[in-house]
Design a protein around this motif. Structure first.
Motif, PDB file in Angstrom:
ATOM      1  N   SER A 206      -3.111  11.511  10.838  1.00 25.75           N
ATOM      2  CA  SER A 206      -4.313  10.630  10.561  1.00 25.75           C
ATOM      3  C   SER A 206      -4.024   9.529   9.998  1.00 25.75           C
ATOM      4  O   SER A 206      -4.511   8.568  10.252  1.00 25.75           O
ATOM      5  N   ILE A 207      -2.995   9.406   8.957  1.00 28.92           N
ATOM      6  CA  ILE A 207      -2.576   8.108   8.367  1.00 28.92           C
ATOM      7  C   ILE A 207      -2.110   7.146   9.480  1.00 28.92           C
ATOM      8  O   ILE A 207      -2.277   5.931   9.493  1.00 28.92           O
ATOM      9  N   VAL A 208      -1.279   7.861  10.307  1.00 30.12           N
ATOM     10  CA  VAL A 208      -0.511   6.892  11.318  1.00 30.12           C
ATOM     11  C   VAL A 208      -1.649   6.535  12.274  1.00 30.12           C
ATOM     12  O   VAL A 208      -1.654   5.160  12.660  1.00 30.12           O
ATOM     13  N   GLY A 209      -2.517   7.224  12.551  1.00 34.03           N
ATOM     14  CA  GLY A 209      -3.492   6.753  13.214  1.00 34.03           C
ATOM     15  C   GLY A 209      -4.427   5.951  12.713  1.00 34.03           C
ATOM     16  O   GLY A 209      -5.020   4.672  13.540  1.00 34.03           O
TER      17      GLY A 209
ATOM     18  N   LEU B 268      -1.338  -2.202  -7.276  1.00 37.99           N
ATOM     19  CA  LEU B 268      -0.901  -2.188  -6.235  1.00 37.99           C
ATOM     20  C   LEU B 268      -1.896  -1.828  -4.905  1.00 37.99           C
ATOM     21  O   LEU B 268      -2.013  -2.814  -4.052  1.00 37.99           O
ATOM     22  N   LEU B 269      -2.660  -1.084  -5.259  1.00 35.90           N
ATOM     23  CA  LEU B 269      -3.674  -1.052  -4.477  1.00 35.90           C
ATOM     24  C   LEU B 269      -4.835  -1.910  -4.375  1.00 35.90           C
ATOM     25  O   LEU B 269      -5.390  -2.176  -3.041  1.00 35.90           O
ATOM     26  N   ILE B 270      -5.083  -2.370  -5.659  1.00 36.80           N
ATOM     27  CA  ILE B 270      -6.087  -3.474  -5.601  1.00 36.80           C
ATOM     28  C   ILE B 270      -5.521  -4.843  -4.897  1.00 36.80           C
ATOM     29  O   ILE B 270      -6.204  -5.441  -4.028  1.00 36.80           O
ATOM     30  N   LYS B 271      -4.292  -5.094  -4.839  1.00 39.85           N
ATOM     31  CA  LYS B 271      -3.357  -6.103  -4.317  1.00 39.85           C
ATOM     32  C   LYS B 271      -3.831  -5.952  -2.734  1.00 39.85           C
ATOM     33  O   LYS B 271      -3.836  -6.959  -1.937  1.00 39.85           O
ATOM     34  N   ALA B 272      -3.234  -4.784  -2.214  1.00 41.47           N
ATOM     35  CA  ALA B 272      -3.429  -4.443  -0.871  1.00 41.47           C
ATOM     36  C   ALA B 272      -4.822  -4.574  -0.289  1.00 41.47           C
ATOM     37  O   ALA B 272      -4.948  -5.009   0.789  1.00 41.47           O
TER      38      ALA B 272
ATOM     39  N   VAL C 287      -5.444   5.744   3.268  1.00 40.25           N
ATOM     40  CA  VAL C 287      -3.918   5.872   3.566  1.00 40.25           C
ATOM     41  C   VAL C 287      -3.315   6.114   2.108  1.00 40.25           C
ATOM     42  O   VAL C 287      -2.279   6.925   1.990  1.00 40.25           O
ATOM     43  N   TRP C 288      -3.803   5.370   1.139  1.00 40.96           N
ATOM     44  CA  TRP C 288      -3.478   5.502  -0.148  1.00 40.96           C
ATOM     45  C   TRP C 288      -3.499   6.970  -0.567  1.00 40.96           C
ATOM     46  O   TRP C 288      -2.468   7.652  -1.078  1.00 40.96           O
ATOM     47  N   THR C 289      -4.782   7.634  -0.471  1.00 38.37           N
ATOM     48  CA  THR C 289      -4.822   8.979  -0.813  1.00 38.37           C
ATOM     49  C   THR C 289      -4.048   9.912  -0.031  1.00 38.37           C
ATOM     50  O   THR C 289      -3.579  10.842  -0.438  1.00 38.37           O
ATOM     51  N   GLY C 290      -3.858   9.558   1.366  1.00 35.67           N
ATOM     52  CA  GLY C 290      -3.026  10.261   2.116  1.00 35.67           C
ATOM     53  C   GLY C 290      -1.759  10.601   1.602  1.00 35.67           C
ATOM     54  O   GLY C 290      -0.907  11.437   1.834  1.00 35.67           O
ATOM     55  N   ILE C 291      -1.022   9.154   1.605  1.00 32.12           N
ATOM     56  CA  ILE C 291       0.375   9.336   1.079  1.00 32.12           C
ATOM     57  C   ILE C 291       0.579  10.159  -0.223  1.00 32.12           C
ATOM     58  O   ILE C 291       1.352  10.906  -0.663  1.00 32.12           O
ATOM     59  N   GLY C 292      -0.477   9.926  -1.078  1.00 29.96           N
ATOM     60  CA  GLY C 292      -0.557  10.678  -2.477  1.00 29.96           C
ATOM     61  C   GLY C 292      -0.693  12.234  -2.262  1.00 29.96           C
ATOM     62  O   GLY C 292       0.088  12.873  -2.943  1.00 29.96           O
ATOM     63  N   ALA C 293      -1.438  12.557  -1.334  1.00 33.21           N
ATOM     64  CA  ALA C 293      -1.657  14.043  -0.939  1.00 33.21           C
ATOM     65  C   ALA C 293      -0.602  14.452  -0.311  1.00 33.21           C
ATOM     66  O   ALA C 293       0.084  15.433  -0.831  1.00 33.21           O
ATOM     67  N   VAL C 294       0.164  13.940   0.407  1.00 40.04           N
ATOM     68  CA  VAL C 294       1.271  14.505   1.342  1.00 40.04           C
ATOM     69  C   VAL C 294       2.738  14.400   0.357  1.00 40.04           C
ATOM     70  O   VAL C 294       3.300  15.345   0.260  1.00 40.04           O
TER      71      VAL C 294
ATOM     72  N   LEU D 262       0.679  -1.223   0.074  1.00 44.74           N
ATOM     73  CA  LEU D 262      -0.124   0.017   0.022  1.00 44.74           C
ATOM     74  C   LEU D 262       0.693   1.309  -0.018  1.00 44.74           C
ATOM     75  O   LEU D 262       0.428   2.244  -0.598  1.00 44.74           O
ATOM     76  N   ILE D 263       1.963   1.328   0.849  1.00 44.75           N
ATOM     77  CA  ILE D 263       2.802   2.251   0.771  1.00 44.75           C
ATOM     78  C   ILE D 263       3.413   2.548  -0.708  1.00 44.75           C
ATOM     79  O   ILE D 263       3.579   3.793  -0.931  1.00 44.75           O
ATOM     80  N   ILE D 264       3.869   1.421  -1.278  1.00 44.15           N
ATOM     81  CA  ILE D 264       4.638   1.583  -2.618  1.00 44.15           C
ATOM     82  C   ILE D 264       3.595   2.057  -3.460  1.00 44.15           C
ATOM     83  O   ILE D 264       3.874   3.052  -4.251  1.00 44.15           O
ATOM     84  N   ALA D 265       2.245   1.508  -3.470  1.00 48.68           N
ATOM     85  CA  ALA D 265       1.043   2.109  -4.085  1.00 48.68           C
ATOM     86  C   ALA D 265       0.971   3.554  -4.004  1.00 48.68           C
ATOM     87  O   ALA D 265       0.654   4.404  -4.940  1.00 48.68           O
ATOM     88  N   GLY D 266       0.998   4.196  -3.056  1.00 51.08           N
ATOM     89  CA  GLY D 266       0.981   5.657  -2.526  1.00 51.08           C
ATOM     90  C   GLY D 266       2.053   6.336  -3.150  1.00 51.08           C
ATOM     91  O   GLY D 266       1.750   7.524  -3.625  1.00 51.08           O
ATOM     92  N   LEU D 267       3.109   5.856  -3.091  1.00 53.94           N
ATOM     93  CA  LEU D 267       4.232   6.679  -3.655  1.00 53.94           C
ATOM     94  C   LEU D 267       4.148   6.550  -5.481  1.00 53.94           C
ATOM     95  O   LEU D 267       4.746   7.587  -6.117  1.00 53.94           O
ATOM     96  N   PHE D 268       3.623   5.254  -6.068  1.00 50.23           N
ATOM     97  CA  PHE D 268       3.364   5.724  -7.321  1.00 50.23           C
ATOM     98  C   PHE D 268       2.314   6.737  -7.727  1.00 50.23           C
ATOM     99  O   PHE D 268       2.136   7.153  -8.835  1.00 50.23           O
TER     100      PHE D 268
END
Length: 109
Positions: free
Chosen positions: A99-102, A48-52, A64-71, A6-12
């Motif tokens: 919020s993501i960590v929470g 990757l999001l689908i896999k996660a 989390v995915w959108t949060g990583i993308g936004a940040v 999921l983190i890698i998906a957010g980085l993509f």
């Protein structure tokens, strides 16, 4: 393992938004290469999001995915595209990170 995916998906996701920004600045073949990077990053991110989401709760994974993308996109904007920095922008980025960590902390997986 799916949290790492999921983190890698957010980085993509950061990758495809960054490619979009660079494509706007480019012309000719260079713009097409950036658009190509956009498409590749988008497909990888969604895959990757689908896999996660096979084992993670959908709502949490998506947040989390959108949060990583936004940040990541805001930080790319600041450091690469010279977007303005202000106290309030940084304040809300840090609250988004919290919020993501929470969400990760209260997730049952």
């Amino acid at each position: 393992m799916n949290w790492i995916i999921l983190i890698i998906a957010g980085l993509f996701e950061v990758g495809f938004t960054s490619c979009l920004g660079k494509a706007k600045e480019a012309t000719g073949n260079e713009a097409y290469l950036w658009y190509g990077g956009f498409v590749v990053s988008l497909v990888v991110s969604m895959g990757l999001l689908i896999k996660a989401t096979e084992t993670l709760p959908l709502g949490t994974a998506y947040a989390v995915w959108t949060g990583i993308g936004a940040v990541g996109t805001v930080l790319m904007g600041i450091f690469v595209f010279k977007d303005p920095i202000s106290f309030w922008r940084l304040f809300f980025i840090f609250t988004l990170i919290a919020s993501i960590v929470g969400l990760k902390a209260v997730s049952s997986h």
